[in-house]
Design an enzyme around this catalytic site. Structure first.
Site, PDB file in Angstrom:
ATOM      1  N   LYS A  22     -11.848  -4.157 -11.581  1.00 29.60           N
ATOM      2  CA  LYS A  22     -11.826  -4.913 -10.315  1.00 29.60           C
ATOM      3  C   LYS A  22     -11.441  -4.011  -9.150  1.00 29.60           C
ATOM      4  CE  LYS A  22      -8.087  -7.552  -9.056  1.00 29.60           C
ATOM      5  NZ  LYS A  22      -7.673  -7.226  -7.681  1.00 29.60           N
ATOM      6  N   ARG A  93      -6.719 -10.290  -0.259  1.00 29.27           N
ATOM      7  CA  ARG A  93      -6.179  -9.261   0.599  1.00 29.27           C
ATOM      8  C   ARG A  93      -7.048  -8.001   0.653  1.00 29.27           C
ATOM      9  NH1 ARG A  93      -1.612  -6.398   2.460  1.00 29.27           N
ATOM     10  NH2 ARG A  93      -2.270  -4.399   1.676  1.00 29.27           N
ATOM     11  N   ARG A 122       3.536  -6.893   2.078  1.00 22.83           N
ATOM     12  CA  ARG A 122       2.252  -6.179   2.011  1.00 22.83           C
ATOM     13  C   ARG A 122       1.606  -5.940   3.371  1.00 22.83           C
ATOM     14  NH1 ARG A 122      -1.068  -8.183  -3.217  1.00 22.83           N
ATOM     15  NH2 ARG A 122      -1.658  -6.022  -3.347  1.00 22.83           N
ATOM     16  N   PRO A 123       2.255  -5.199   4.242  1.00 22.58           N
ATOM     17  CA  PRO A 123       1.658  -4.912   5.540  1.00 22.58           C
ATOM     18  C   PRO A 123       0.511  -3.896   5.436  1.00 22.58           C
ATOM     19  CG  PRO A 123       3.734  -3.745   5.314  1.00 22.58           C
ATOM     20  CD  PRO A 123       3.536  -4.521   4.045  1.00 22.58           C
ATOM     21  N   VAL A 124      -0.185  -3.703   6.547  1.00 24.00           N
ATOM     22  CA  VAL A 124      -1.311  -2.767   6.553  1.00 24.00           C
ATOM     23  C   VAL A 124      -1.101  -1.678   7.613  1.00 24.00           C
ATOM     24  CG1 VAL A 124      -3.042  -4.332   5.597  1.00 24.00           C
ATOM     25  CG2 VAL A 124      -2.602  -4.346   8.054  1.00 24.00           C
ATOM     26  N   ASP A 125       0.167  -1.453   7.970  1.00 26.19           N
ATOM     27  CA  ASP A 125       0.449  -0.491   9.043  1.00 26.19           C
ATOM     28  C   ASP A 125      -0.102   0.910   8.753  1.00 26.19           C
ATOM     29  OD1 ASP A 125       2.584  -0.747   7.046  1.00 26.19           O
ATOM     30  OD2 ASP A 125       3.527   0.912   8.119  1.00 26.19           O
ATOM     31  N   GLN A 126      -0.114   1.318   7.485  1.00 24.53           N
ATOM     32  CA  GLN A 126      -0.580   2.674   7.162  1.00 24.53           C
ATOM     33  C   GLN A 126      -2.089   2.815   7.358  1.00 24.53           C
ATOM     34  OE1 GLN A 126       1.656   5.239   6.474  1.00 24.53           O
ATOM     35  NE2 GLN A 126       3.002   3.569   7.111  1.00 24.53           N
ATOM     36  N   ARG A 397      -9.425 -14.480 -10.638  1.00 28.84           N
ATOM     37  CA  ARG A 397      -9.630 -13.449  -9.627  1.00 28.84           C
ATOM     38  C   ARG A 397      -9.778 -12.083 -10.280  1.00 28.84           C
ATOM     39  NH1 ARG A 397      -5.043 -12.848  -5.802  1.00 28.84           N
ATOM     40  NH2 ARG A 397      -6.317 -11.016  -5.500  1.00 28.84           N
TER      41      ARG A 397
HETATM   42  C1  UD1 Z   1      -3.549  -2.076  -4.766  1.00 28.92           C
HETATM   43  C2  UD1 Z   1      -4.168  -2.887  -5.866  1.00 28.92           C
HETATM   44  C3  UD1 Z   1      -3.139  -3.802  -6.512  1.00 28.92           C
HETATM   45  C4  UD1 Z   1      -1.926  -3.001  -6.953  1.00 28.92           C
HETATM   46  C5  UD1 Z   1      -1.388  -2.125  -5.810  1.00 28.92           C
HETATM   47  C6  UD1 Z   1      -0.309  -1.178  -6.263  1.00 28.92           C
HETATM   48  C7  UD1 Z   1      -6.465  -3.075  -5.109  1.00 28.92           C
HETATM   49  C8  UD1 Z   1      -7.557  -3.943  -4.595  1.00 28.92           C
HETATM   50  N1  UD1 Z   1      -5.275  -3.650  -5.317  1.00 28.92           N
HETATM   51  O1  UD1 Z   1      -3.102  -3.001  -3.773  1.00 28.92           O
HETATM   52  O2  UD1 Z   1      -3.727  -4.439  -7.628  1.00 28.92           O
HETATM   53  O3  UD1 Z   1      -0.899  -3.885  -7.352  1.00 28.92           O
HETATM   54  O4  UD1 Z   1      -2.462  -1.322  -5.272  1.00 28.92           O
HETATM   55  O5  UD1 Z   1      -0.749  -0.385  -7.304  1.00 28.92           O
HETATM   56  O6  UD1 Z   1      -6.678  -1.907  -5.380  1.00 28.92           O
HETATM   57  N2  UD1 Z   1       2.386  -0.929   2.150  1.00 28.92           N
HETATM   58  C9  UD1 Z   1       2.907  -0.790   3.420  1.00 28.92           C
HETATM   59  N3  UD1 Z   1       2.042  -0.500   4.449  1.00 28.92           N
HETATM   60  C10 UD1 Z   1       0.706  -0.356   4.272  1.00 28.92           C
HETATM   61  C11 UD1 Z   1       0.178  -0.483   2.970  1.00 28.92           C
HETATM   62  C12 UD1 Z   1       1.030  -0.771   1.923  1.00 28.92           C
HETATM   63  O7  UD1 Z   1       4.105  -0.922   3.620  1.00 28.92           O
HETATM   64  O8  UD1 Z   1      -0.006  -0.098   5.242  1.00 28.92           O
HETATM   65  C13 UD1 Z   1       3.294  -1.221   1.004  1.00 28.92           C
HETATM   66  C14 UD1 Z   1       2.996  -2.559   0.345  1.00 28.92           C
HETATM   67  O9  UD1 Z   1       3.670  -3.597   1.008  1.00 28.92           O
HETATM   68  C15 UD1 Z   1       3.512  -2.331  -1.059  1.00 28.92           C
HETATM   69  C16 UD1 Z   1       3.223  -0.846  -1.304  1.00 28.92           C
HETATM   70  O10 UD1 Z   1       3.050  -0.278  -0.014  1.00 28.92           O
HETATM   71  O11 UD1 Z   1       4.892  -2.559  -1.121  1.00 28.92           O
HETATM   72  C17 UD1 Z   1       1.998  -0.544  -2.142  1.00 28.92           C
HETATM   73  O12 UD1 Z   1       0.909  -1.253  -1.650  1.00 28.92           O
HETATM   74  P1  UD1 Z   1      -0.596  -0.771  -1.778  1.00 28.92           P
HETATM   75  O13 UD1 Z   1      -0.720   0.424  -2.667  1.00 28.92           O
HETATM   76  O14 UD1 Z   1      -1.179  -0.675  -0.420  1.00 28.92           O
HETATM   77  O15 UD1 Z   1      -1.256  -2.004  -2.522  1.00 28.92           O
HETATM   78  P2  UD1 Z   1      -2.734  -2.490  -2.319  1.00 28.92           P
HETATM   79  O16 UD1 Z   1      -3.591  -1.326  -1.979  1.00 28.92           O
HETATM   80  O17 UD1 Z   1      -2.760  -3.679  -1.444  1.00 28.92           O
END
Ligand code: UD1
Length: 417
Positions: A22, A93, A122-126, A397
């Site tokens: 997935k 997401r 789970r923010p997207v700031d990065q 899902r």
């Molecule tokens: C992906 C996976 C998910 C998995 C996760 C961690 C996909 C579609 N989903 O989710 O199944 O559980 O990796 O292995 O591939 N964060 C920030 N800022 C950002 C981005 C992330 O603070 O801009 C934090 C998140 O809140 C979290 C951590 O970083 O605590 C890791 O998140 P991330 O690796 O981004 O998870 P996803 O890519 O959403």
């Protein structure tokens, strides 16, 4: 709403085939936005998240066709509307993965702020920081992220933390940027590598995927390609744990043992016997397993997506286990439900202390997110009597035909509509 009804206490035995991943499929589908030519993706798992992504892409004007053999052809000849609306993004997401490709190809994108699993902030700031470093203008307005950039410029981007989809978004955006982009502290997950292979098959120049520094040389255009998605390592791990927890013996075909080191180690430690070949993994157990501590971390550490399943295993293991979640803030929602089946678990902050009990007893439980649902199904397989898992749509899902595959291994499990 569907529910799964499980009669526990059966030892799983036999062979099943692993589905496509997935978390590799979702970014690879969005990569189709980077070219006007067809991208043909095979080994696509039949999952609700995949359907959501295909709907999202179709709504933007991407032509989508499917064959019976799980192949999907996507042609983004023209992107009518570079927008990901709230109605679709809120259910998944990973929709945020269109942000990078759309910005690179169209010079603009509007993506609703994500919803999805309720596991922490789970923010997207990065993701946004990376695009800004490449020259994009980013604004948050009315619940939407708006990004504009005439043409993205290559940049050196250091991620403040390891983010999987963040790395993927920037990597895709950089394939069409002017100049070279370097992502430092990049996610090393195998799905990032799979996406990089697909992008390179489309004519991109991505190097270093799988390490924490990825270099992307931008190109003026990408072309069509055919790509086969890697096997799902989380599905593989989930079935291995199901076999271990029921004292069973299984063989998983079409698997990638090389990307499961941490999980295999955590199954061997409590006493399961794991063997592998180039594309299969087998597990056998010999009596009750002992408790095993797990601490989640980005790849190659122990995956957060396997934490809930190991907690189900630990709940009936010999001894006490410490389960530590370091990736997400609120990923213990399965604990309350496991306790309703008789598990002895105490949570403090991001630690859970799991004291193994002699047996679990069936009950009605409710799934709250994708991997939590998987742990409840495992618990149901272990428990005495009947367990009903409600709200199975979370499970749909991310797991393809889970009840069919488990039935094939001897489980007494059925879906009730
Ligand atoms: C992906 C996976 C998910 C998995 C996760 C961690 C996909 C579609 N989903 O989710 O199944 O559980 O990796 O292995 O591939 N964060 C920030 N800022 C950002 C981005 C992330 O603070 O801009 C934090 C998140 O809140 C979290 C951590 O970083 O605590 C890791 O998140 P991330 O690796 O981004 O998870 P996803 O890519 O959403």
């Amino acid at each position: 709403m569907d529910r799964l009804v499980i009669e526990g206490g059966v030892r799983l035995a036999g062979e099943v085939a692993v589905s496509g991943a997935k978390n590799a499929t979702l970014p690879i589908l969005t990569a189709a936005l980077l070219t006007a030519e067809p991208l043909t993706v095979s080994n696509v798992p039949h999952l609700r998240d995949v359907t959501t992504m295909l709907n999202l892409l179709a709504q933007m004007g991407v032509a989508v066709s499917m064959d019976e053999r799980l192949g999907v052809e996507l042609t983004a000849a023209r992107i009518a509307e570079p927008v990901a609306p709230y109605e679709l993004v809120k259910t998944m997401r990973a929709s945020v993965l269109v942000l990078g490709p759309l910005t690179a190809r169209c010079g603009e994108a509007r993506v609703s702020l994500p919803g999805g699993c309720a596991i922490g902030l789970r923010p997207v700031d990065q993701h946004l920081k990376g695009l800004q470093a490449m020259g994009a203008e980013v604004a948050i307005e009315h619940g939407y992220i708006s990004v504009r950039a005439k043409r993205l410029k290559g940049a050196r981007i250091r991620m403040d933390l390891v983010t999987v989809t963040g790395t993927e978004n920037i990597m895709m955006a950089a394939t069409l940027a002017d100049g070279t982009t370097v992502i430092e502290n990049a996610a090393r997950e195998p799905e990032v590598v799979d996406l990089a292979h697909c992008l390179n098959a489309m004519g991109a120049r991505v190097q270093g995927a799988g390490s924490d520094v990825i270099t992307i040389e931008g190109a003026d255009r990408l072309h069509g390609a055919r790509y086969r998605v890697m096997p799902d390592r989380i599905e593989t791990g989930t079935f291995l744990v199901a076999a271990a927890a029921t004292g069973g013996s299984i063989r998983l075909t079409g698997a990638r043992p090389d990307v499961l080191d941490a999980v295999r180690e955590k199954l061997r430690e409590p006493g399961a016997h794991v063997t592998t070949g180039p594309d299969w993994i087998a597990l056998e157990t010999n009596g009750a397993l002992s408790a095993v501590n797990v601490r989640t971390a980005p790849y190659p550490g122990f995956p957060t997506d396997m934490q809930a399943q190991f907690m189900a295993l630990d709940s009936i293991a010999r001894g006490t286990a410490l389960v530590t979640e370091t990736v997400f803030e609120n990923r213990f929602m399965h604990v309350q439900e496991l306790k309703r089946l008789g598990a002895d678990i105490e949570v403090e902050g991001n630690n859970a202390v799991v004291k193994g009990v002699a047996h679990l007893d069936g009950a009605t439980v409710m799934a709250t997110d994708l991997r939590a649902s998987a742990s409840l199904v495992l618990a149901g397989l272990i428990a005495r009597g009947t367990t009903t898992v409600d709200r199975v749509y979370h499970l749909d899902r991310g797991y393809e035909r889970i009840e069919e595959k488990l039935s094939k291994l001897g489980a007494r499990i059925r879906r009730v509509r």
